[in-house]
Motif scaffolding. Sequence first.
Motif, PDB file in Angstrom:
ATOM      1  N   GLN A  33      54.481  47.608  79.345  1.00  0.00           N
ATOM      2  CA  GLN A  33      53.354  47.127  80.239  1.00  0.00           C
ATOM      3  C   GLN A  33      52.627  48.120  81.374  1.00  0.00           C
ATOM      4  O   GLN A  33      53.703  48.887  81.870  1.00  0.00           O
ATOM      5  CB  GLN A  33      53.888  45.760  81.067  1.00  0.00           C
ATOM      6  CG  GLN A  33      54.201  44.850  80.102  1.00  0.00           C
ATOM      7  CD  GLN A  33      53.052  43.893  79.530  1.00  0.00           C
ATOM      8  OE1 GLN A  33      51.910  43.989  80.307  1.00  0.00           O
ATOM      9  NE2 GLN A  33      53.198  43.318  78.497  1.00  0.00           N
ATOM     10  N   ILE A  90      55.254  43.564  92.745  1.00  0.00           N
ATOM     11  CA  ILE A  90      55.236  44.572  91.915  1.00  0.00           C
ATOM     12  C   ILE A  90      55.249  45.880  92.403  1.00  0.00           C
ATOM     13  O   ILE A  90      54.498  46.429  93.447  1.00  0.00           O
ATOM     14  CB  ILE A  90      53.728  44.553  91.020  1.00  0.00           C
ATOM     15  CG1 ILE A  90      53.502  43.043  90.485  1.00  0.00           C
ATOM     16  CG2 ILE A  90      53.311  45.524  90.328  1.00  0.00           C
ATOM     17  CD1 ILE A  90      52.047  42.782  90.083  1.00  0.00           C
ATOM     18  N   TRP A  98      50.437  43.556  86.024  1.00  0.00           N
ATOM     19  CA  TRP A  98      50.762  44.251  84.534  1.00  0.00           C
ATOM     20  C   TRP A  98      50.098  43.776  83.526  1.00  0.00           C
ATOM     21  O   TRP A  98      49.710  42.728  83.160  1.00  0.00           O
ATOM     22  CB  TRP A  98      52.324  43.747  84.386  1.00  0.00           C
ATOM     23  CG  TRP A  98      53.285  44.242  85.367  1.00  0.00           C
ATOM     24  CD1 TRP A  98      54.073  43.412  86.161  1.00  0.00           C
ATOM     25  CD2 TRP A  98      53.849  45.484  85.288  1.00  0.00           C
ATOM     26  NE1 TRP A  98      54.911  44.465  86.879  1.00  0.00           N
ATOM     27  CE2 TRP A  98      54.976  45.641  86.519  1.00  0.00           C
ATOM     28  CE3 TRP A  98      53.705  46.796  84.607  1.00  0.00           C
ATOM     29  CZ2 TRP A  98      55.727  46.626  86.999  1.00  0.00           C
ATOM     30  CZ3 TRP A  98      54.451  47.928  84.957  1.00  0.00           C
ATOM     31  CH2 TRP A  98      55.330  47.768  86.125  1.00  0.00           C
ATOM     32  N   GLN A 116      50.387  49.719  84.299  1.00  0.00           N
ATOM     33  CA  GLN A 116      49.505  49.459  85.765  1.00  0.00           C
ATOM     34  C   GLN A 116      48.235  50.286  85.450  1.00  0.00           C
ATOM     35  O   GLN A 116      48.101  51.530  85.183  1.00  0.00           O
ATOM     36  CB  GLN A 116      50.350  49.697  86.705  1.00  0.00           C
ATOM     37  CG  GLN A 116      51.647  48.952  87.137  1.00  0.00           C
ATOM     38  CD  GLN A 116      52.611  49.723  88.186  1.00  0.00           C
ATOM     39  OE1 GLN A 116      52.257  50.570  88.792  1.00  0.00           O
ATOM     40  NE2 GLN A 116      53.419  48.642  88.541  1.00  0.00           N
ATOM     41  N   GLY A 163      51.163  40.929  81.465  1.00  0.00           N
ATOM     42  CA  GLY A 163      52.732  41.255  81.461  1.00  0.00           C
ATOM     43  C   GLY A 163      53.473  40.299  82.570  1.00  0.00           C
ATOM     44  O   GLY A 163      54.780  40.682  82.702  1.00  0.00           O
ATOM     45  N   ASP A 193      48.778  45.195  79.145  1.00  0.00           N
ATOM     46  CA  ASP A 193      49.365  45.931  78.015  1.00  0.00           C
ATOM     47  C   ASP A 193      48.078  46.191  76.996  1.00  0.00           C
ATOM     48  O   ASP A 193      47.999  46.873  76.134  1.00  0.00           O
ATOM     49  CB  ASP A 193      50.521  45.040  77.072  1.00  0.00           C
ATOM     50  CG  ASP A 193      49.900  43.633  76.635  1.00  0.00           C
ATOM     51  OD1 ASP A 193      48.851  43.395  76.021  1.00  0.00           O
ATOM     52  OD2 ASP A 193      50.842  42.973  76.982  1.00  0.00           O
ATOM     53  N   GLN A 208      62.406  41.987  80.362  1.00  0.00           N
ATOM     54  CA  GLN A 208      61.335  42.105  80.942  1.00  0.00           C
ATOM     55  C   GLN A 208      60.795  40.934  81.775  1.00  0.00           C
ATOM     56  O   GLN A 208      61.570  39.776  81.487  1.00  0.00           O
ATOM     57  CB  GLN A 208      59.945  42.410  80.103  1.00  0.00           C
ATOM     58  CG  GLN A 208      59.890  41.364  79.074  1.00  0.00           C
ATOM     59  CD  GLN A 208      58.793  42.032  77.823  1.00  0.00           C
ATOM     60  OE1 GLN A 208      59.255  42.291  76.759  1.00  0.00           O
ATOM     61  NE2 GLN A 208      57.486  41.876  78.191  1.00  0.00           N
TER      62      GLN A 208
END
Length: 494
Positions: free
Chosen positions: A409, A348, A427, A411, A267, A429, A142
């Motif tokens: 993660q 992103i 991002w 959006q 994230g 979590d 990641q």
Amino acid sequence: MASRRGFLTGLALAPVAFAVGCGLPEPTGIPGGGSRPLPIPPLAPSTVGDDGVRRFTLRAHSATTEILRGKHTPTWGYNGSVLGPTLRARVGEQVGFTITNDTPEPTSVHWHGMHVPAEFDGGPHQMIAPGAQWAPHWTIRQQAATLWYHPHPHGATEKHVYRGLAGFFLIDDESADTLDLPKDYGVDDIPLVIQDRRFAANGTLDESDPTDIGLLGDTIVTNGIAGAHLDLSTERVRLRILNGSSGRLYNLALADGRTFDLIATDGGLLTEPVALQQIQLSPGERVELVLTMRPGEKLALRSLPITERAGIDRATEFGFDDTFDILELRAARALRRSAALPAALVPIRPLTAVSTEPTRTFDLQWFMINGRRMDMNRIDMTIPVDTTEVWSVRNNDNWPHNFHVHDVQFQILAINGTPPPPALAGWKDTVYTGSGSTYTLAMRFTEYTDPTYPYMYHCHLLHHEDQGMMGQFLMLAPGQQPAPMPMMAGHETS
């Protein structure tokens, strides 16, 4: 003076200023101007063997820490008396751990925000009995981010974190390396965990009588101590901030109201810096802020009352009215110049169209999700690997809640049908869920199928989690069926 690169424990420190209720004067600073330097967690040592695996060693154990001046508080820590070292690894690296539990209770180590195989997630199904060891390993897959690790024993997570078990886990990658951002760890790149604690007269932690929000404290502790200041030698400083409290929300601002730049959330980096004057963090959330200082000035990082409170019935009891200083920033008389922030950070890519209909819905209320409390022996759902799902999460309560999903993660597509503000467009979590509001979250489930070990989703107000506001899911390959979960030493069901 001890180096800020060392993790100072046992320091004589005064508690931070604390004002409760509306109408009280704003705090003017930390008593004594901040009595000792902010401890900087050391970077954890590691070795890389012939197999290419970067190996770390962690030991959870009990000790004592002088969090308050003249008081020796029993605490738990990883490799030290409180908190833990900062773990650091790069994308593509294989990492391995030897983790020993020398506390008197079963515990676990969860890698919050990490994309990790379910068997090594460190949730309530990977308990480590007292005196036992655990050896998880995986490959970092990641982007660069500020993550953290902490215990996750079902029914006891709040107390284990409250006693001091928590640490940062930083991931690096080439894209972040090429950006001209503050990145000298402990100098202009500072990890900062903010926590609240209550103390008995003899200095022991008060773990009694949690409110409906949990163990709400009246003393602010930063990086394991109360009443700290941070000496700065550069024009700009990057604060990697973690809300490590069990139930308290923070509305962070600089005391003079100046603007700062948000560059990353849970994230990883945003697409571009976002200029803000305040930012709210619920338990478990992280942000990376870049502040600009002037030579010789002193400035407090402050938490203001929580403004997002519609539908909350006991805002004062939940700490929403509190104002307090968290950390005093002290700039040197001569500051080393810092580069201007890049106008663009990292791209992103949207996971799905904003109009995508939700795959699943989650209602948060009391200590339940969808009307059910956590059952360690119940799998609440299975998710096919390599799928993108959209979850609709609604806080149907008059209590504050947030929502955390393991392994992924996500959006935020919408909040009450409206696109999220720029501060929530990266991002995540973990997300705060305002009372009566609906959050539409997109996430992708990849790679780590397991018919036996589940991942968790839960409120990260730890008292709520411990009381059962949690569920679990399996990620399955085509044709896989759920398998029985083995019972493990130190594991208790509820």
